[in-house]
Design a protein around this motif. Structure first.
Motif, PDB file in Angstrom:
ATOM      1  N   ASN A  12      26.949 -17.440  -3.615  1.00  0.00           N
ATOM      2  CA  ASN A  12      27.119 -17.177  -5.046  1.00  0.00           C
ATOM      3  C   ASN A  12      28.567 -16.747  -5.310  1.00  0.00           C
ATOM      4  O   ASN A  12      28.868 -15.563  -5.467  1.00  0.00           O
ATOM      5  CB  ASN A  12      26.133 -16.099  -5.499  1.00  0.00           C
ATOM      6  CG  ASN A  12      26.140 -15.877  -7.002  1.00  0.00           C
ATOM      7  OD1 ASN A  12      27.034 -16.327  -7.718  1.00  0.00           O
ATOM      8  ND2 ASN A  12      25.141 -15.160  -7.487  1.00  0.00           N
ATOM      9  N   SER A 216      20.340 -12.418  -4.384  1.00  0.00           N
ATOM     10  CA  SER A 216      21.234 -13.484  -4.832  1.00  0.00           C
ATOM     11  C   SER A 216      20.828 -14.845  -4.273  1.00  0.00           C
ATOM     12  O   SER A 216      21.015 -15.867  -4.928  1.00  0.00           O
ATOM     13  CB  SER A 216      22.679 -13.169  -4.434  1.00  0.00           C
ATOM     14  OG  SER A 216      23.561 -14.200  -4.812  1.00  0.00           O
ATOM     15  N   VAL A 222      24.202 -10.439  -7.562  1.00  0.00           N
ATOM     16  CA  VAL A 222      24.937  -9.791  -6.476  1.00  0.00           C
ATOM     17  C   VAL A 222      25.096  -8.325  -6.853  1.00  0.00           C
ATOM     18  O   VAL A 222      25.481  -7.995  -7.975  1.00  0.00           O
ATOM     19  CB  VAL A 222      26.326 -10.433  -6.277  1.00  0.00           C
ATOM     20  CG1 VAL A 222      27.127  -9.661  -5.227  1.00  0.00           C
ATOM     21  CG2 VAL A 222      26.185 -11.886  -5.868  1.00  0.00           C
TER      22      VAL A 222
END
Length: 238
Positions: A12, A216, A222
């Motif tokens: 991510n 995530s 996150v």
């Protein structure tokens, strides 16, 4: 100067950059990334390439990096035409490692790795080999042990450097138990939605544990904690 920890980015990149922007991460700050940078999400290699250019970002090995290191160095061998000579070099263990890595979401990382130049591939492998197995630090008089999954076969008198990789990377701690009365155990690996009494997609803090995996790799945010004051930050989910 401030000290931060994030974990389980799982490709991510936008979430990773969002955290750095939210905390105004500077050259005076320190960031520990507690494993599982790669796999599941598509931009793990991109995150690694950014991290390796930041001397104040310290990577800690996760089970996904550990698994990748069993596969990435032999990937060219596995993607060439399987001549008898190459087949002789590819043993059952290599193929088993590849299948296990694919089963934990490694295909996107392999695809991105294949697109790199030979020099970039070498840089990635060398960087992964430098990942620490744990970190033990002090911030504002508080002690922290940072390790990806936990401390299997835990003994409070046992030195951290005596733990084997499998004891650090694959089994989560019992979050109901206090492992160190005078230290925080900072972990990732297990999404906090799986921890009893934890708020889904939020960092969990209790019993001298700080659990950072906010999911995530499964559509969650996150998460990041500033160790100086235990303030938490979250990347926005679009």
């Amino acid at each position: 100067m401030a000290t931060y920890v994030m974990s389980d980015l799982h490709g991510n990149y936008d979430g990773y950059i969002s955290i750095l922007e939210q905390i105004n991460f500077s050259d005076e700050d320190v960031m520990y990334v507690n494993g599982d940078v790669i796999d599941r999400g598509a931009e793990g290699i991109k995150i690694l390439q950014h991290m390796m250019m930041q001397p104040n970002i310290y990577p800690i090995c996760g089970n996904h990096e550990y698994a990748a290191l069993q596969v990435l160095p032999i990937l060219p061998m596995l993607t060439e035409e399987l001549t008898e000579e190459i087949t002789a070099e590819v043993d059952e263990g290599m193929l088993r490692n590849l299948m296990e890595y694919l089963n934990i979401g490694g295909l996107v990382t392999l695809d991105a790795f294949r697109e790199l130049s030979d020099e970039e591939k070498e840089d990635i492998i060398e960087y992964l080999e430098e990942f620490m197995m744990y970190a033990e630090i002090e911030v504002n008089g508080k002690q922290f042990v940072i390790v990806h999954a936990g401390l299997s076969n835990f003994n409070s008198e046992r030195a951290l450097d005596t733990y084997e990789p499998y004891e650090l990377l694959f089994e989560s701690p019992d979050y109901k138990e206090v492992y160190y009365p005078d230290k925080y155990l900072v972990t990732g690996h297990l999404p906090t939605t799986c921890i009893e009494n934890a708020k889904p997609d939020k960092i969990y803090m209790a019993n001298n544990h700080i659990a950072l995996d906010c999911g995530s790799g499964f559509g969650g945010p996150v998460g990041c904690v500033r160790l100086d004051d235990l303030k938490t930050f979250y990347a926005k989910i679009d």
